[in-house]
Design a protein around this motif. Structure first.
Motif, PDB file in Angstrom:
ATOM      1  N   ASN A  14      14.650   1.338  -3.770  1.00 43.44           N
ATOM      2  CA  ASN A  14      14.732  -0.190  -4.021  1.00 43.44           C
ATOM      3  C   ASN A  14      15.840  -0.333  -5.044  1.00 43.44           C
ATOM      4  O   ASN A  14      16.172   0.342  -5.631  1.00 43.44           O
ATOM      5  CB  ASN A  14      13.350  -0.798  -4.232  1.00 43.44           C
TER       6      ASN A  14
ATOM      7  N   LEU B  27       7.868  -1.686  -8.286  1.00 43.02           N
ATOM      8  CA  LEU B  27       8.560  -0.951  -7.406  1.00 43.02           C
ATOM      9  C   LEU B  27       8.089   0.422  -7.456  1.00 43.02           C
ATOM     10  O   LEU B  27       8.524   1.271  -6.508  1.00 43.02           O
ATOM     11  CB  LEU B  27      10.072  -1.342  -7.536  1.00 43.02           C
TER      12      LEU B  27
ATOM     13  N   SER C   2       3.792  -1.567  -4.054  1.00 42.96           N
ATOM     14  CA  SER C   2       4.858  -1.767  -3.441  1.00 42.96           C
ATOM     15  C   SER C   2       5.016  -0.709  -2.122  1.00 42.96           C
ATOM     16  O   SER C   2       6.291  -0.434  -1.912  1.00 42.96           O
ATOM     17  CB  SER C   2       6.208  -1.806  -4.151  1.00 42.96           C
TER      18      SER C   2
ATOM     19  N   ILE D 243       7.528  -1.611   0.659  1.00 42.89           N
ATOM     20  CA  ILE D 243       8.621  -2.176   0.543  1.00 42.89           C
ATOM     21  C   ILE D 243       9.801  -0.917   0.211  1.00 42.89           C
ATOM     22  O   ILE D 243       9.533  -0.042  -0.677  1.00 42.89           O
ATOM     23  CB  ILE D 243       8.604  -3.063  -0.825  1.00 42.89           C
TER      24      ILE D 243
END
Length: 254
Positions: A185, A232, A237, A240
């Motif tokens: 990410n 993150l 997460s 994601i």
């Protein structure tokens, strides 16, 4: 819920000050063993590692020019032998270096900016991927900028382009890494005060204008970025990947 990163090895590039230092401290507070990378600021890197040690955490400093593929490989190998396989990579190192209009742009500045912001991200990621793939897990967080969306301020066009490339690379790498259990990410800070970047390159007037144009009516702090990074690289997460989190107090909304 408290985020726990116990036994995880985290490498943060450009971690001797500003956003990188804040990220290193926050990851260490969550229990990660942190490799504090620096290029020239050894004393400041030692201060970061010292602060982590004072809180009972584990950190070591690692010198390395992240624009050099040879130094990147040596850095990751050394971390592997001393701390363990890298579980978390935060590609924080980056800078505009100087403001220069496109009409004045030199090939030297172009190469330096692109190498520092994009090349470092690509080849540092490449260096840690084999270890993450072998483990079947890992987190990579790349550093972009609001400039990637709006072209940046005066004399920032190449910097903006390099940061836009980081976002595109993040998406491509996320697709490649996902089958191996690796999340990739990106974070995209807006105006973050108390950093060498803005102290060097942004006038006080421009800084005040940035704050005035921010709905939350304050400057961002390095800890604001570090908090997003911590999220993150945590289990919160897990679903994601390939995303970019904007950290700008509402100054730029997508």
């Amino acid at each position: 819920m408290k985020i726990v990163l116990t036994d995880k090895v985290a490498l943060v590039t450009g971690a001797s000050s500003g956003i990188g230092a804040s990220i290193a401290l926050m990851l260490a507070e969550a229990g990660a063993k942190v490799a504090v990378n620096y290029n020239t600021s050894r004393e400041k890197a030692e201060e970061v590692a010292g602060s982590i040690a004072q809180m009972g955490g584990t950190a070591r400093i690692y010198q390395g020019d992240v624009t050099s593929t040879g130094q990147i490989e040596a850095l990751v190998n050394r971390i592997g032998s001393e701390l363990g396989t890298v579980d978390i990579l935060v590609n924080n190192a980056g800078h505009m270096l100087e403001r220069q209009s496109s009409a004045e742009m030199t090939e030297s500045l172009y190469e330096r900016v692109m190498d520092l912001n994009l090349k470092s991200t690509v080849f540092m990621s490449k260096a840690v991927l084999p270890g993450m793939i072998a483990k079947g897990s890992g987190h990579i967080v790349n550093m972009s900028s609001v400039a990637a969306h709006n072209g940046g301020g005066p004399g920032a066009s190449i910097y903006a382009a390099s940061k836009a490339a980081v976002i595109a690379y993040t998406k491509g790498l996320a697709k490649e890494a996902a089958p191996h259990g690796i999340n990739v990410n990106c974070v995209s800070p807006g105006f973050i005060g108390n950093t060498r970047f803005h102290a060097q390159l942004t006038t006080p007037e421009a800084q005040q204008a940035a704050i005035a144009g921010t709905p939350l009516k304050r400057q961002g702090e390095p800890s604001d970025v570090a908090g997003a990074v911590l999220f993150l690289v945590s289990g919160l997460s897990g679903f994601i990947t390939g995303e970019t989190i904007e950290i700008n107090g509402g100054a730029f909304m997508r």
